[in-house]
Design an enzyme around this catalytic site. Structure first.
Site, short mmCIF file in Angstrom:
data_model
loop_
_atom_site.label_atom_id
_atom_site.label_comp_id
_atom_site.label_asym_id
_atom_site.label_seq_id
_atom_site.Cartn_x
_atom_site.Cartn_y
_atom_site.Cartn_z
N GLY A 128 0.80 -1.23 0.00
CA GLY A 128 0.00 0.00 0.00
C GLY A 128 0.82 1.28 0.00
O GLY A 128 0.27 2.36 -0.14
N GLN A 130 -10.49 22.14 9.44
CA GLN A 130 -10.07 21.97 10.84
C GLN A 130 -8.95 22.99 11.08
O GLN A 130 -7.77 22.67 11.07
CB GLN A 130 -9.59 20.52 11.07
CG GLN A 130 -9.23 20.21 12.52
CD GLN A 130 -10.42 20.25 13.49
OE1 GLN A 130 -11.54 19.97 13.10
NE2 GLN A 130 -10.17 20.62 14.73
N HIS A 135 -10.88 27.40 2.70
CA HIS A 135 -12.03 27.65 3.59
C HIS A 135 -11.87 28.99 4.33
O HIS A 135 -12.78 29.81 4.32
CB HIS A 135 -12.16 26.48 4.57
CG HIS A 135 -13.32 26.60 5.49
ND1 HIS A 135 -14.61 26.72 5.03
CD2 HIS A 135 -13.40 26.67 6.83
CE1 HIS A 135 -15.44 26.84 6.05
NE2 HIS A 135 -14.72 26.81 7.16
N LYS A 151 -26.06 29.71 9.92
CA LYS A 151 -25.98 28.25 10.05
C LYS A 151 -25.27 27.86 11.34
O LYS A 151 -24.32 28.50 11.75
CB LYS A 151 -25.19 27.69 8.86
CG LYS A 151 -25.06 26.19 8.85
CD LYS A 151 -24.19 25.70 7.70
CE LYS A 151 -22.73 25.80 8.00
NZ LYS A 151 -21.88 25.15 7.00
C1 R5P Z 1 -18.32 24.91 6.08
O1 R5P Z 1 -18.46 25.93 6.77
C2 R5P Z 1 -18.17 24.94 4.60
O2 R5P Z 1 -18.05 26.26 4.15
C3 R5P Z 1 -19.30 24.24 3.87
O3 R5P Z 1 -20.50 24.95 4.07
C4 R5P Z 1 -19.47 22.82 4.38
O4 R5P Z 1 -18.24 22.17 4.41
C5 R5P Z 1 -20.45 22.04 3.53
O5 R5P Z 1 -20.57 20.75 4.06
P1 R5P Z 1 -21.84 19.87 3.80
O6 R5P Z 1 -22.05 19.80 2.33
O7 R5P Z 1 -21.49 18.53 4.39
O8 R5P Z 1 -23.01 20.48 4.52
#
Ligand code: R5P
Length: 313
Positions: A54, A113, A146, A207
């Site tokens: 691997g 992360q 990100h 969110k």
């Molecule tokens: C997180 O804050 C990112 O910006 C995305 O919104 C997130 O990674 C999307 O993940 P999922 O499609 O699993 O909801």
């Protein structure tokens, strides 16, 4: 089933020729070849095999002594393997005497992360960025990372290329005066950039994510989506839950139609079906990772090539 449907959105014919070697590794999704073509540079594919146990084997098949080398490796699934192969290649190129090493990771894994959300957690992106630097990279180019500030963990030159430009260009002829929506506050700068290019206004939803179960909730917000065409933009679609919730929210508030656009279409399991079920008309992503059938792919390679071209004058 992966679909290779790439839409080019920028004329790259003005880039200088013969300035470097573009070395494609094991996970490029064709971006390496496009960059080399745009820069009129030599395109070389790494020699690679996997041993019976691997482990990965990497060999640089050309001389890179005293050359400017651009190493292209996206780090989609299997992320760890692709990252190790990247580190092996960087150090080999360094040992073999390259003049400069520019690493391009169209999708850089582990970027989410970026801090200790819970005591004791590893700050994964810090380790990844330090490892790339330590292996020998002078410059790092990523696409729509990100959170841009994490790039300070890379002590060389680090550049974040926006994916919003390529995505917005695609939508320019498709939708008129859309409302560009960020599914959370973190994505607001993306929505702003997208809206500025396409000429619409922008807003966001709030969110929350449970750090243990991973469950995502979108808090209703009073937004004026009634009768509007909505384009929801994000950096990543993974399970698709964030995007699906945002789309449902918009449609329940009277949006005429909803489109989804993201940089990195990771699409875990039934993510695409989840988005279609949520009423999303079309899903558009860039080619930083291979996209599933049904998703339209736009290329970020011209924008990366332009960045490299500017770097090297
Ligand atoms: C997180 O804050 C990112 O910006 C995305 O919104 C997130 O990674 C999307 O993940 P999922 O499609 O699993 O909801």
């Amino acid at each position: 089933m992966l679909e290779d449907k790439v839409v080019k959105v920028l004329d790259t014919s003005y880039y200088p020729g013969n300035i470097m070697i573009v070395l494609g590794l094991t996970a490029t999704n064709g971006v390496d070849k496009e960059i080399a073509e745009a820069l009129k540079a030599s395109h070389v594919v790494v020699e690679h095999k996997v041993f019976p146990d691997g482990e990965s084997y990497i060999r640089i098949p050309v001389s890179v002594d005293n050359e400017h080398v651009v190493i292209v490796q996206s780090t989609y699934k299997p992320q760890d393997k692709h990252l190790v192969e990247l580190l092996l290649a960087i150090e080999a190129v360094k040992d073999l005497g390259a003049k400069t090493i520019t690493v391009v990771t169209p999708y850089l894994a582990y970027a989410r992360q970026d801090k200790r959300f819970r005591t004791g957690e590893a700050i994964s992106i810090k380790t990844i960025l330090r490892s790339i630097r330590c292996a020998g990279a002078d410059t790092l180019i990523v696409v729509e990372i990100h959170k841009e500030h994490v790039l300070t963990y890379f002590t060389g030159t680090a550049i974040n290329v926006s994916a919003m430009d390529a995505l917005a260009e695609y939508f320019k002829d498709k939708v008129e005066n859309p409302l560009v929506l960020a599914p959370d506050t973190g994505a607001l700068p993306r929505a702003k950039r997208f809206a500025e290019i396409i000429g619409g206004d922008y807003d966001y939803l709030e969110k929350t994510r449970d750090r243990i179960t991973g469950e995502v909730k979108v808090r209703p917000k009073t937004i004026s989506v009634k009768g509007r065409v909505v384009v929801i933009v994000d950096d990543i679609i993974s399970t698709g839950k964030t995007m699906a919730l945002a789309a449902k929210q918009a449609l329940e508030n009277g949006a005429r139609e909803v489109y989804a656009a993201c940089a990195h279409a990771l699409f875990v399991d039934d993510a695409y079906e989840r988005l279609k079920k949520a009423g999303i008309r079309e899903v558009v992503a860039t080619n930083t990772v291979p996209v599933p059938k049904g998703v339209v792919s736009v290329s970020v390679a011209p924008y990366i090539a332009k960045t490299i071209s500017e770097l090297y004058g």
